[in-house]
Design a protein around this motif. Structure first.
Motif, PDB file in Angstrom:
ATOM      1  N   TYR A 271     -23.986   0.493  12.967  1.00 21.72           N
ATOM      2  CA  TYR A 271     -22.975  -0.570  13.014  1.00 21.72           C
ATOM      3  C   TYR A 271     -23.264  -1.569  14.132  1.00 21.72           C
ATOM      4  CZ  TYR A 271     -20.067   0.834   9.165  1.00 21.72           C
ATOM      5  OH  TYR A 271     -19.608   1.082   7.904  1.00 21.72           O
TER       6      TYR A 271
ATOM      7  N   LEU B 256     -24.725  -9.861  11.801  1.00 23.86           N
ATOM      8  CA  LEU B 256     -23.645 -10.805  11.500  1.00 23.86           C
ATOM      9  C   LEU B 256     -23.582 -11.923  12.543  1.00 23.86           C
ATOM     10  CD1 LEU B 256     -20.856  -8.360  10.326  1.00 23.86           C
ATOM     11  CD2 LEU B 256     -22.081 -10.035   8.917  1.00 23.86           C
TER      12      LEU B 256
ATOM     13  N   ALA C  55     -25.694  -3.829  12.515  1.00 29.52           N
ATOM     14  CA  ALA C  55     -24.984  -4.672  11.545  1.00 29.52           C
ATOM     15  C   ALA C  55     -24.241  -5.803  12.252  1.00 29.52           C
ATOM     16  CB  ALA C  55     -24.008  -3.831  10.722  1.00 29.52           C
ATOM     17  N   ASP C  56     -23.591  -5.487  13.368  1.00 27.21           N
ATOM     18  CA  ASP C  56     -22.867  -6.511  14.131  1.00 27.21           C
ATOM     19  C   ASP C  56     -23.825  -7.571  14.667  1.00 27.21           C
ATOM     20  OD1 ASP C  56     -20.510  -5.187  13.603  1.00 27.21           O
ATOM     21  OD2 ASP C  56     -20.415  -4.201  15.560  1.00 27.21           O
TER      22      ASP C  56
ATOM     23  N   THR D 282     -17.866  -4.278   2.507  1.00 30.08           N
ATOM     24  CA  THR D 282     -18.062  -5.509   3.271  1.00 30.08           C
ATOM     25  C   THR D 282     -19.544  -5.696   3.550  1.00 30.08           C
ATOM     26  OG1 THR D 282     -17.912  -4.455   5.439  1.00 30.08           O
ATOM     27  CG2 THR D 282     -15.828  -5.206   4.420  1.00 30.08           C
TER      28      THR D 282
ATOM     29  N   ARG E 265     -20.740  -6.168   6.425  1.00 29.92           N
ATOM     30  CA  ARG E 265     -21.016  -5.351   7.614  1.00 29.92           C
ATOM     31  C   ARG E 265     -21.376  -3.920   7.196  1.00 29.92           C
ATOM     32  NH1 ARG E 265     -17.378  -2.433  11.651  1.00 29.92           N
ATOM     33  NH2 ARG E 265     -18.633  -2.381  13.545  1.00 29.92           N
ATOM     34  N   ASP E 266     -20.619  -3.355   6.258  1.00 25.01           N
ATOM     35  CA  ASP E 266     -20.922  -2.006   5.760  1.00 25.01           C
ATOM     36  C   ASP E 266     -22.296  -1.960   5.089  1.00 25.01           C
ATOM     37  OD1 ASP E 266     -18.464  -0.983   6.612  1.00 25.01           O
ATOM     38  OD2 ASP E 266     -17.501  -1.392   4.690  1.00 25.01           O
TER      39      ASP E 266
ATOM     40  N   ASN F 145     -15.208  -9.471  12.513  1.00 19.44           N
ATOM     41  CA  ASN F 145     -16.018 -10.141  11.513  1.00 19.44           C
ATOM     42  C   ASN F 145     -16.713  -9.113  10.634  1.00 19.44           C
ATOM     43  OD1 ASN F 145     -17.652 -11.751   9.986  1.00 19.44           O
ATOM     44  ND2 ASN F 145     -18.935 -12.441  11.662  1.00 19.44           N
ATOM     45  N   THR F 146     -16.235  -8.989   9.410  1.00 22.39           N
ATOM     46  CA  THR F 146     -16.852  -8.048   8.473  1.00 22.39           C
ATOM     47  C   THR F 146     -17.913  -8.728   7.628  1.00 22.39           C
ATOM     48  OG1 THR F 146     -15.267  -8.503   6.715  1.00 22.39           O
ATOM     49  CG2 THR F 146     -14.705  -6.744   8.296  1.00 22.39           C
ATOM     50  N   GLY F 147     -18.000 -10.058   7.714  1.00 23.81           N
ATOM     51  CA  GLY F 147     -18.951 -10.793   6.902  1.00 23.81           C
ATOM     52  C   GLY F 147     -18.459 -11.054   5.494  1.00 23.81           C
TER      53      GLY F 147
END
Length: 71
Positions: free
Chosen positions: A58, A65, A61-62, A23, A25-26, A3-5
């Motif tokens: 990250y 998300l 970020a995860d 993305t 996520r980035d 899932n990158t969002g």
């Protein structure tokens, strides 16, 4: 993490029918990294073993998300 969002700043490439750019996520990871660097500047400066700023950014970020999916 699959899932990158989706795209953080969507802009359609109508010729190829794809979205381009970073993305979500980035984007979240970049924001988290700014805070981590400010908060843990000393640990980063002395290269504290076991503290990986990129990995932690990250992970945050995860988590962000996942929280969005629950809403």
């Amino acid at each position: 993490m699959n899932n990158t969002g989706g795209p953080a700043f969507p802009s359609a490439d109508f010729e190829h029918h794809e979205y381009t750019g970073m993305t979500l996520r980035d984007y979240f990871a970049a924001k988290a990294m700014q805070s981590l660097i400010l908060t843990y500047a000393r640990e980063i400066e002395i290269n504290r073993p076991g503290f990986d700023v990129c990995l932690r950014a990250y992970q945050i970020a995860d988590e962000m998300l996942k929280e969005r999916e629950q809403k």
